[in-house]
Design a protein around this motif. Structure first.
Motif, PDB file in Angstrom:
ATOM      1  N   LYS A 147       2.500   1.966  -3.310  1.00 11.12           N
ATOM      2  CA  LYS A 147       1.567   2.543  -4.283  1.00 11.12           C
ATOM      3  C   LYS A 147       1.323   4.020  -3.986  1.00 11.12           C
ATOM      4  O   LYS A 147       1.321   4.857  -4.907  1.00 11.12           O
ATOM      5  CB  LYS A 147       0.244   1.767  -4.230  1.00 11.12           C
ATOM      6  CG  LYS A 147      -0.807   2.258  -5.206  1.00 11.12           C
ATOM      7  CD  LYS A 147      -0.418   2.002  -6.636  1.00 11.12           C
ATOM      8  CE  LYS A 147      -1.540   2.385  -7.587  1.00 11.12           C
ATOM      9  NZ  LYS A 147      -1.185   2.168  -9.002  1.00 11.12           N
ATOM     10  N   ILE A 148       1.150   4.368  -2.719  1.00  7.94           N
ATOM     11  CA  ILE A 148       0.850   5.751  -2.338  1.00  7.94           C
ATOM     12  C   ILE A 148       2.033   6.679  -2.605  1.00  7.94           C
ATOM     13  O   ILE A 148       1.857   7.835  -2.993  1.00  7.94           O
ATOM     14  CB  ILE A 148       0.447   5.816  -0.840  1.00  7.94           C
ATOM     15  CG1 ILE A 148      -0.885   5.078  -0.627  1.00  7.94           C
ATOM     16  CG2 ILE A 148       0.324   7.259  -0.369  1.00  7.94           C
ATOM     17  CD1 ILE A 148      -1.285   4.961   0.829  1.00  7.94           C
ATOM     18  N   THR A 149       3.252   6.169  -2.401  1.00  9.37           N
ATOM     19  CA  THR A 149       4.455   7.009  -2.535  1.00  9.37           C
ATOM     20  C   THR A 149       4.994   7.075  -3.960  1.00  9.37           C
ATOM     21  O   THR A 149       6.015   7.725  -4.193  1.00  9.37           O
ATOM     22  CB  THR A 149       5.568   6.498  -1.604  1.00  9.37           C
ATOM     23  OG1 THR A 149       5.828   5.104  -1.890  1.00  9.37           O
ATOM     24  CG2 THR A 149       5.167   6.653  -0.147  1.00  9.37           C
ATOM     25  N   VAL A 184      -7.274   1.448  -1.446  1.00 13.88           N
ATOM     26  CA  VAL A 184      -6.258   1.851  -2.427  1.00 13.88           C
ATOM     27  C   VAL A 184      -6.409   1.098  -3.744  1.00 13.88           C
ATOM     28  O   VAL A 184      -6.334   1.697  -4.826  1.00 13.88           O
ATOM     29  CB  VAL A 184      -4.839   1.636  -1.841  1.00 13.88           C
ATOM     30  CG1 VAL A 184      -3.766   1.952  -2.894  1.00 13.88           C
ATOM     31  CG2 VAL A 184      -4.631   2.494  -0.602  1.00 13.88           C
ATOM     32  N   VAL A 203       0.837  -1.208   0.000  1.00 18.47           N
ATOM     33  CA  VAL A 203       0.000   0.000   0.000  1.00 18.47           C
ATOM     34  C   VAL A 203       0.870   1.257   0.000  1.00 18.47           C
ATOM     35  O   VAL A 203       0.643   2.191  -0.785  1.00 18.47           O
ATOM     36  CB  VAL A 203      -0.936   0.002   1.226  1.00 18.47           C
ATOM     37  CG1 VAL A 203      -1.692   1.334   1.316  1.00 18.47           C
ATOM     38  CG2 VAL A 203      -1.927  -1.147   1.150  1.00 18.47           C
ATOM     39  N   ILE A 204       1.860   1.296   0.883  1.00 19.46           N
ATOM     40  CA  ILE A 204       2.749   2.463   0.986  1.00 19.46           C
ATOM     41  C   ILE A 204       3.515   2.667  -0.317  1.00 19.46           C
ATOM     42  O   ILE A 204       3.721   3.799  -0.766  1.00 19.46           O
ATOM     43  CB  ILE A 204       3.733   2.294   2.162  1.00 19.46           C
ATOM     44  CG1 ILE A 204       2.966   2.199   3.488  1.00 19.46           C
ATOM     45  CG2 ILE A 204       4.736   3.424   2.198  1.00 19.46           C
ATOM     46  CD1 ILE A 204       2.137   3.416   3.817  1.00 19.46           C
TER      47      ILE A 204
END
Length: 294
Positions: free
Chosen positions: A54-56, A179, A51-52
């Motif tokens: 993808k977000i970053t 997400v 998840v992190i």
């Protein structure tokens, strides 16, 4: 201690660490080859790392690496675990965690473009479950949410560690749904289910043994033959035949699944009229079987 016992101990020690290494590699393979490319968030630190990442992606080219996020999460968890539980508790987990992180670093992330998300979740769950089962069978762990659940359990004694893990992983899967979408989250749950079944199957398969009761007038000869040929302990239990009212010895022996055939062969060869009872043993702890570790 004899040289043979020292050698056996070294072999078991080496086998344990090889099992951890292979298990950690399989876990990393499931993440880098299936879960990350497909966006399947199956819980745990690796799921949160996906998840992190993808977000970053808009901030860092390619996103924050999964292995780096795993390191960042485990460092404070190790610190608090050592403080609360002591160094002895953490040693068995440290090797598994380091091996897992190195595997995440070395194994490249490859998108095999699974057109069938269900097939991807089955493959990922099978590979990951086999890896987790092997690591747990060696009395180790790869850190992450396992350690977090252990720390929370210290403050919430009325809640078991598995229950805490379910809540933590459930929250991570929910974040993954926000997400990557609800569809991916449902496939991730299928992967989690398969992972649990495969890992439990490996652990239960290793724990299973066979138990034999042998009733014979030649009990001394049978016991000697078993101890000599299989190097297994045999216990003699005093028994009385209610039909004949005759006192005799009943032999009791716990062996592996492969050895039970030999037990029957030995017993029937010495006394063709002996009575043998064989049953399953769900778990056997002690010398010659699984070593109990607190």
């Amino acid at each position: 201690m004899s040289r043979k016992k020292i050698t056996n101990k070294n072999i078991l020690f080496l086998r344990r660490f090889l099992t951890i290494i292979i298990g950690a590699i399989l876990m990393a393979l499931s993440v880098n080859l299936v879960y990350e490319p497909m966006g399947l968030v199956t819980g745990g630190v690796s799921g949160l790392a996906i998840v992190i990442k993808k977000i970053t992606e808009p901030i860092i080219e390619g996103g924050l690496p999964i292995w780096l996020f795993t390191v960042l999460c485990n460092v404070p968890l190790f610190f608090f675990t050592v403080k609360l539980k002591g160094k002895k508790f953490i040693i068995s987990v440290f090797f598994g965690t380091i091996t897992y992180i190195l595997a995440l670093m070395i194994i490249p992330i490859v998108d095999y473009r699974f057109e069938d998300a269900l097939l991807a979740s089955i493959i990922g769950g099978t590979i990951g479950g086999a890896g987790i089962g092997m690591v747990f069978s060696a009395f180790s762990s790869t850190g992450g949410t396992d350690l977090l659940a252990t720390l929370v359990h210290d403050y919430k004694k009325h809640v078991s560690v598995p229950q805490i893990l379910i809540v933590i992983d459930g929250v991570i899967i929910f974040i993954g749904a926000l997400v990557f979408g609800l569809g991916n989250a449902l496939y991730a749950i299928i992967a989690v289910f398969i992972t649990a079944k495969v890992s439990d199957g490996i652990l239960e398969g290793l724990k299973f043994a066979k138990m034999a009761y042998i009733i014979s007038d030649e009990h001394t000869s049978i016991a000697d033959a078993i101890m000599r040929s299989l190097d297994r302990g045999v216990t003699g239990i005093s028994a009385t035949g209610m039909y004949s009212n005759k006192d005799r010895k009943m032999l009791f022996c716990v062996v592996s699944k492969k050895e039970i055939v030999k037990i029957i062969e030995i017993s029937k060869k010495i006394d063709p009229n002996c009575f043998v009872i064989v049953s399953d043993v769900r778990e056997a702890l002690g010398e010659g079987f699984i070593e109990y570790r607190q």
